[in-house]
Motif scaffolding. Structure first.
Motif, mmCIF file in Angstrom:
data_model
loop_
_atom_site.group_PDB
_atom_site.id
_atom_site.type_symbol
_atom_site.label_atom_id
_atom_site.label_comp_id
_atom_site.label_asym_id
_atom_site.label_seq_id
_atom_site.Cartn_x
_atom_site.Cartn_y
_atom_site.Cartn_z
ATOM 1 N N ASP A 177 1.445 7.673 -62.934
ATOM 2 C CA ASP A 177 0.030 7.904 -63.212
ATOM 3 C C ASP A 177 -0.167 8.410 -64.644
ATOM 4 O O ASP A 177 0.620 9.212 -65.147
ATOM 5 N N CYS A 217 -1.019 -2.131 -57.530
ATOM 6 C CA CYS A 217 -2.128 -1.202 -57.290
ATOM 7 C C CYS A 217 -2.795 -1.359 -55.922
ATOM 8 O O CYS A 217 -3.370 -0.398 -55.411
ATOM 9 N N CYS A 264 -5.209 4.184 -59.880
ATOM 10 C CA CYS A 264 -4.215 3.153 -60.172
ATOM 11 C C CYS A 264 -4.878 1.989 -60.903
ATOM 12 O O CYS A 264 -5.737 1.299 -60.338
ATOM 13 N N GLN A 313 4.926 13.274 -66.354
ATOM 14 C CA GLN A 313 3.942 12.539 -65.549
ATOM 15 C C GLN A 313 4.416 12.445 -64.096
ATOM 16 O O GLN A 313 5.593 12.664 -63.779
ATOM 17 N N TRP A 370 -5.261 9.848 -61.814
ATOM 18 C CA TRP A 370 -5.087 9.596 -60.385
ATOM 19 C C TRP A 370 -5.941 8.435 -59.895
ATOM 20 O O TRP A 370 -6.492 8.438 -58.802
ATOM 21 N N ASP A 401 -1.550 2.186 -66.216
ATOM 22 C CA ASP A 401 -0.478 2.813 -65.450
ATOM 23 C C ASP A 401 0.716 1.867 -65.383
ATOM 24 O O ASP A 401 0.556 0.649 -65.308
ATOM 25 N N THR A 437 5.435 11.693 -53.781
ATOM 26 C CA THR A 437 5.283 11.824 -55.223
ATOM 27 C C THR A 437 6.379 12.692 -55.794
ATOM 28 O O THR A 437 6.965 13.525 -55.097
ATOM 29 N N LEU A 497 -6.018 5.826 -54.240
ATOM 30 C CA LEU A 497 -6.124 6.627 -55.443
ATOM 31 C C LEU A 497 -7.343 6.270 -56.285
ATOM 32 O O LEU A 497 -7.686 6.981 -57.211
#
Length: 264
Positions: free
Chosen positions: A216, A255, A222, A175, A220, A227, A189, A261
């Motif tokens: 994630d 988040c 949040c 992930q 994609w 998540d 990332t 996202l």
């Protein structure tokens, strides 16, 4: 990365993933930045590299970090690294998916000689240029021939660089992790491999920072509850700062800074 920005910057959140789905599906093509994928259609997968070190008798029993990188848009982009121990003056390092065939790259080595945790002028560093080309490769890495003061360029220069690493995340193997400055700014990332990940922030200024991170679940977007993520604070002051995360560091409230996202 400019190619991705040119084609995808008008999209946000889940629509970035939709627009770049072909590249995202081929993880070997995405380097480390899932949000800005270089080179459009990923038709040139990364190649493996084996490094055989010789002449390192002076460092017997010491760990050397070996990695690959290329220079683009004024920045060093590190691709893959590993740590191995020198035995009888030699070492062997296998770096999967470490070479981009469309780039002139370098292989670098670093001993943390002064033990301060970052690559600086007091350390022993080594550098070997590689010309672009496809296919799995084996390179011989001789200590005397590759010794270079510029090796720290690959592992983080002695300015305000932040490395965020994680371990113990085997449950999330494969992930993607997103790490972002809480007040806006850099977003990076990395993919979890063998339970570990690492992302790098360059050119931060000294002071206190709060960052948010999430693993994630594949959409994609949040969403707390589906998540895994959390928040952490860090004081940037030394040339390089290292933060280590573990599953126990997960929490709530992460988040909001990652709302880019969310599906518009």
């Amino acid at each position: 990365m400019a190619a991705c920005r040119a084609s995808c910057e008008q999209y946000t959140g889940a629509r970035v993933a939709a627009q770049c789905a072909d590249c995202i599906a081929l993880a070997t093509c995405t380097h480390s930045e899932i949000l800005c994928i270089d080179a459009g259609p990923c038709d040139k997968p990364l190649a493996d590299l084996d490094v055989e070190g010789t002449g390192f008798t002076a460092w017997n029993g010491r760990s050397i970090r070996v990695g690959t990188a290329f220079h683009a848009d004024g920045w060093w982009q590190d691709v893959r690294h590993a740590e191995v121990v020198v035995t009888d003056g030699t070492f062997s390092a296998s770096l999967p998916q470490a070479l981009r065939p469309d780039q002139d790259m370098v292989v670098a080595g670093w001993f943390d000689t002064d033990g301060n945790g970052w690559c600086s002028s007091g350390d022993a560093t080594f550098l070997l240029p590689l010309e672009s080309g496809a296919g799995v490769r084996l390179v011989e890495f001789d200590a005397a021939a590759t010794a270079s003061p510029d090796g720290c360029n690959v592992f983080g220069e002695p300015y305000d660089t932040l490395f965020v690493g994680g371990s113990g995340f085997e449950a999330h193997e494969g992930q993607w992790v997103v790490v972002a400055e809480s007040r806006g700014g850099e977003v990076h990332t990395g993919r979890i491999e063998r339970g570990r990940f690492e992302v790098r922030f360059d050119w931060l200024w000294s002071g206190s920072f709060e960052l948010d991170w999430m693993i994630d679940d594949g959409d994609w977007v949040c969403e707390e509850g589906t998540d895994v993520g959390g928040k952490f604070s860090v004081e940037i002051g030394a040339p390089q700062t290292n933060v280590s995360l573990a599953p126990a560091d997960a929490g709530t409230g992460f988040c909001a800074p990652l709302d880019f996202l969310a599906t518009p």
